[in-house]
Design a protein around this motif. Sequence first.
Motif, PDB file in Angstrom:
ATOM      1  N   ASP A  11       0.822  -1.211   0.000  1.00  0.00           N
ATOM      2  CA  ASP A  11       0.000   0.000   0.000  1.00  0.00           C
ATOM      3  C   ASP A  11       0.855   1.260   0.000  1.00  0.00           C
ATOM      4  O   ASP A  11       0.386   2.330  -0.381  1.00  0.00           O
ATOM      5  N   ASP A  12       2.098   1.152   0.443  1.00  0.00           N
ATOM      6  CA  ASP A  12       2.975   2.319   0.527  1.00  0.00           C
ATOM      7  C   ASP A  12       3.840   2.518  -0.707  1.00  0.00           C
ATOM      8  O   ASP A  12       4.345   3.622  -0.935  1.00  0.00           O
ATOM      9  N   GLY A  13       4.044   1.452  -1.491  1.00  0.00           N
ATOM     10  CA  GLY A  13       4.874   1.593  -2.679  1.00  0.00           C
ATOM     11  C   GLY A  13       5.428   0.255  -3.136  1.00  0.00           C
ATOM     12  O   GLY A  13       4.926  -0.807  -2.759  1.00  0.00           O
ATOM     13  N   LEU A  14       6.495   0.314  -3.942  1.00  0.00           N
ATOM     14  CA  LEU A  14       7.120  -0.886  -4.510  1.00  0.00           C
ATOM     15  C   LEU A  14       8.479  -1.095  -3.872  1.00  0.00           C
ATOM     16  O   LEU A  14       9.316  -0.185  -3.839  1.00  0.00           O
ATOM     17  N   MET A  15       8.705  -2.311  -3.364  1.00  0.00           N
ATOM     18  CA  MET A  15       9.959  -2.665  -2.724  1.00  0.00           C
ATOM     19  C   MET A  15      10.772  -3.571  -3.638  1.00  0.00           C
ATOM     20  O   MET A  15      10.259  -4.563  -4.160  1.00  0.00           O
ATOM     21  N   ILE A  16      12.055  -3.214  -3.815  1.00  0.00           N
ATOM     22  CA  ILE A  16      13.018  -4.080  -4.519  1.00  0.00           C
ATOM     23  C   ILE A  16      14.032  -4.537  -3.471  1.00  0.00           C
ATOM     24  O   ILE A  16      14.741  -3.712  -2.887  1.00  0.00           O
ATOM     25  N   ARG A  17      14.081  -5.817  -3.212  1.00  0.00           N
ATOM     26  CA  ARG A  17      14.934  -6.358  -2.149  1.00  0.00           C
ATOM     27  C   ARG A  17      16.087  -7.121  -2.796  1.00  0.00           C
ATOM     28  O   ARG A  17      15.879  -8.019  -3.618  1.00  0.00           O
ATOM     29  N   ILE A  18      17.336  -6.764  -2.400  1.00  0.00           N
ATOM     30  CA  ILE A  18      18.548  -7.350  -2.994  1.00  0.00           C
ATOM     31  C   ILE A  18      19.362  -8.010  -1.883  1.00  0.00           C
ATOM     32  O   ILE A  18      19.701  -7.370  -0.872  1.00  0.00           O
ATOM     33  N   LYS A  19      19.678  -9.274  -2.077  1.00  0.00           N
ATOM     34  CA  LYS A  19      20.475  -9.997  -1.095  1.00  0.00           C
ATOM     35  C   LYS A  19      21.889  -9.422  -1.045  1.00  0.00           C
ATOM     36  O   LYS A  19      22.470  -9.062  -2.079  1.00  0.00           O
ATOM     37  N   ASP A  20      22.456  -9.336   0.150  1.00  0.00           N
ATOM     38  CA  ASP A  20      23.741  -8.646   0.286  1.00  0.00           C
ATOM     39  C   ASP A  20      24.851  -9.308  -0.519  1.00  0.00           C
ATOM     40  O   ASP A  20      25.709  -8.633  -1.086  1.00  0.00           O
ATOM     41  N   THR A  21      24.824 -10.648  -0.611  1.00  0.00           N
ATOM     42  CA  THR A  21      25.899 -11.335  -1.330  1.00  0.00           C
ATOM     43  C   THR A  21      25.854 -11.069  -2.830  1.00  0.00           C
ATOM     44  O   THR A  21      26.854 -11.293  -3.526  1.00  0.00           O
ATOM     45  N   ALA A  22      24.696 -10.589  -3.335  1.00  0.00           N
ATOM     46  CA  ALA A  22      24.614 -10.226  -4.743  1.00  0.00           C
ATOM     47  C   ALA A  22      25.266  -8.881  -5.009  1.00  0.00           C
ATOM     48  O   ALA A  22      25.562  -8.552  -6.160  1.00  0.00           O
ATOM     49  N   LEU A  23      25.510  -8.118  -3.952  1.00  0.00           N
ATOM     50  CA  LEU A  23      26.075  -6.784  -4.120  1.00  0.00           C
ATOM     51  C   LEU A  23      27.486  -6.653  -3.549  1.00  0.00           C
ATOM     52  O   LEU A  23      28.349  -6.016  -4.152  1.00  0.00           O
ATOM     53  N   PHE A  24      27.736  -7.282  -2.365  1.00  0.00           N
ATOM     54  CA  PHE A  24      28.981  -7.011  -1.654  1.00  0.00           C
ATOM     55  C   PHE A  24      29.612  -8.309  -1.156  1.00  0.00           C
ATOM     56  O   PHE A  24      28.910  -9.273  -0.832  1.00  0.00           O
ATOM     57  N   PRO A  25      30.930  -8.331  -1.045  1.00  0.00           N
ATOM     58  CA  PRO A  25      31.583  -9.426  -0.329  1.00  0.00           C
ATOM     59  C   PRO A  25      31.264  -9.329   1.158  1.00  0.00           C
ATOM     60  O   PRO A  25      30.837  -8.283   1.658  1.00  0.00           O
ATOM     61  N   SER A  26      31.476 -10.410   1.866  1.00  0.00           N
ATOM     62  CA  SER A  26      31.163 -10.436   3.300  1.00  0.00           C
ATOM     63  C   SER A  26      31.978  -9.381   4.043  1.00  0.00           C
ATOM     64  O   SER A  26      33.200  -9.274   3.869  1.00  0.00           O
ATOM     65  N   GLY A  27      31.294  -8.579   4.868  1.00  0.00           N
ATOM     66  CA  GLY A  27      31.958  -7.561   5.681  1.00  0.00           C
ATOM     67  C   GLY A  27      32.466  -6.375   4.897  1.00  0.00           C
ATOM     68  O   GLY A  27      33.244  -5.579   5.434  1.00  0.00           O
ATOM     69  N   SER A  28      32.057  -6.211   3.650  1.00  0.00           N
ATOM     70  CA  SER A  28      32.564  -5.126   2.805  1.00  0.00           C
ATOM     71  C   SER A  28      31.406  -4.277   2.288  1.00  0.00           C
ATOM     72  O   SER A  28      30.246  -4.729   2.244  1.00  0.00           O
ATOM     73  N   ALA A  29      31.712  -3.053   1.868  1.00  0.00           N
ATOM     74  CA  ALA A  29      30.725  -2.164   1.262  1.00  0.00           C
ATOM     75  C   ALA A  29      31.101  -1.817  -0.171  1.00  0.00           C
ATOM     76  O   ALA A  29      30.493  -0.907  -0.766  1.00  0.00           O
ATOM     77  N   GLU A  30      32.081  -2.533  -0.732  1.00  0.00           N
ATOM     78  CA  GLU A  30      32.487  -2.316  -2.121  1.00  0.00           C
ATOM     79  C   GLU A  30      31.649  -3.207  -3.038  1.00  0.00           C
ATOM     80  O   GLU A  30      31.565  -4.426  -2.827  1.00  0.00           O
ATOM     81  N   LEU A  31      31.059  -2.632  -4.063  1.00  0.00           N
ATOM     82  CA  LEU A  31      30.180  -3.376  -4.966  1.00  0.00           C
ATOM     83  C   LEU A  31      30.952  -4.431  -5.751  1.00  0.00           C
ATOM     84  O   LEU A  31      32.074  -4.175  -6.228  1.00  0.00           O
TER      85      LEU A  31
END
Length: 258
Positions: A134-154
């Motif tokens: 009801d509030d909008g559209l959510m796109i949920r991305i698993k962290d391992t698809a974006l970053f290595p463990s413990g990192s914020a680098e794509l």
Amino acid sequence: MGRKHKKEHHEEHADETWLIPYADLLTLLLALFIVLFASAQVDQKKFDQIAASFNVAFNGSPALLESPKPPQPDNQSQAMPPAPQLPTIMTAMSGINEKAYMQETAQLIELKKMLDQYIADNGLGGALSTALTDDGLMIRIKDTALFPSGSAELRPESRRFGTQIAKLLSPLTQKVTVSGHTDNIPINTRDFPSNWELSSRRAVNFMKFLMSQETGLKPERFSATGYGEYRPVAGNDTSEGRSINRRVEVFIQRNYRP
């Protein structure tokens, strides 16, 4: 024989001049009571009655007991349209908002279909998902698809679907929030003293990547935030639940509500 003169006896009449101010006083008192009674609920009809009562009290003209006719408007004032009433305006605005809400819903449904099709075509079902609320559209991305463990680098491979998401967001006018989330296992490194820093950096980095694409995204529509471990969507008592909680969410907020 002397004529006897009869004295004529005239009846003495009482002085009645006091009746005039007495009658005036009663008239004024009557007018006062009429004013007090009518002022309890003032409307146009009672106002006319008050005016008529004063005319009777001071002029003594019974003909003025009839309510005076309101002045007739001239041709110019008759030509002016009546001012719209507030309920009419609110009804019209409600109709406009409902129409805009339905159009926005159709837009978000179409966007969700495009994203779901892209996810299916590229085998990304385990990494990306969508949900319309009801509030909008959510796109949920698993962290391992974006970053290595413990990192914020794509990760390099994440840039491909990140670019696709940026293209789909480009024609939208809604506000977009990018949020980072972790599990409840503490982190304490030089770069990330806590899960707050890790989740915040991941959200900012992914948002900056979306902005870097040549898609015309407007930065004023975007914001980034980190929630750390405090908004889980699964239990943190299992490795599977913790894996689900480690994620980045792109939320498209509705402009209109029903």
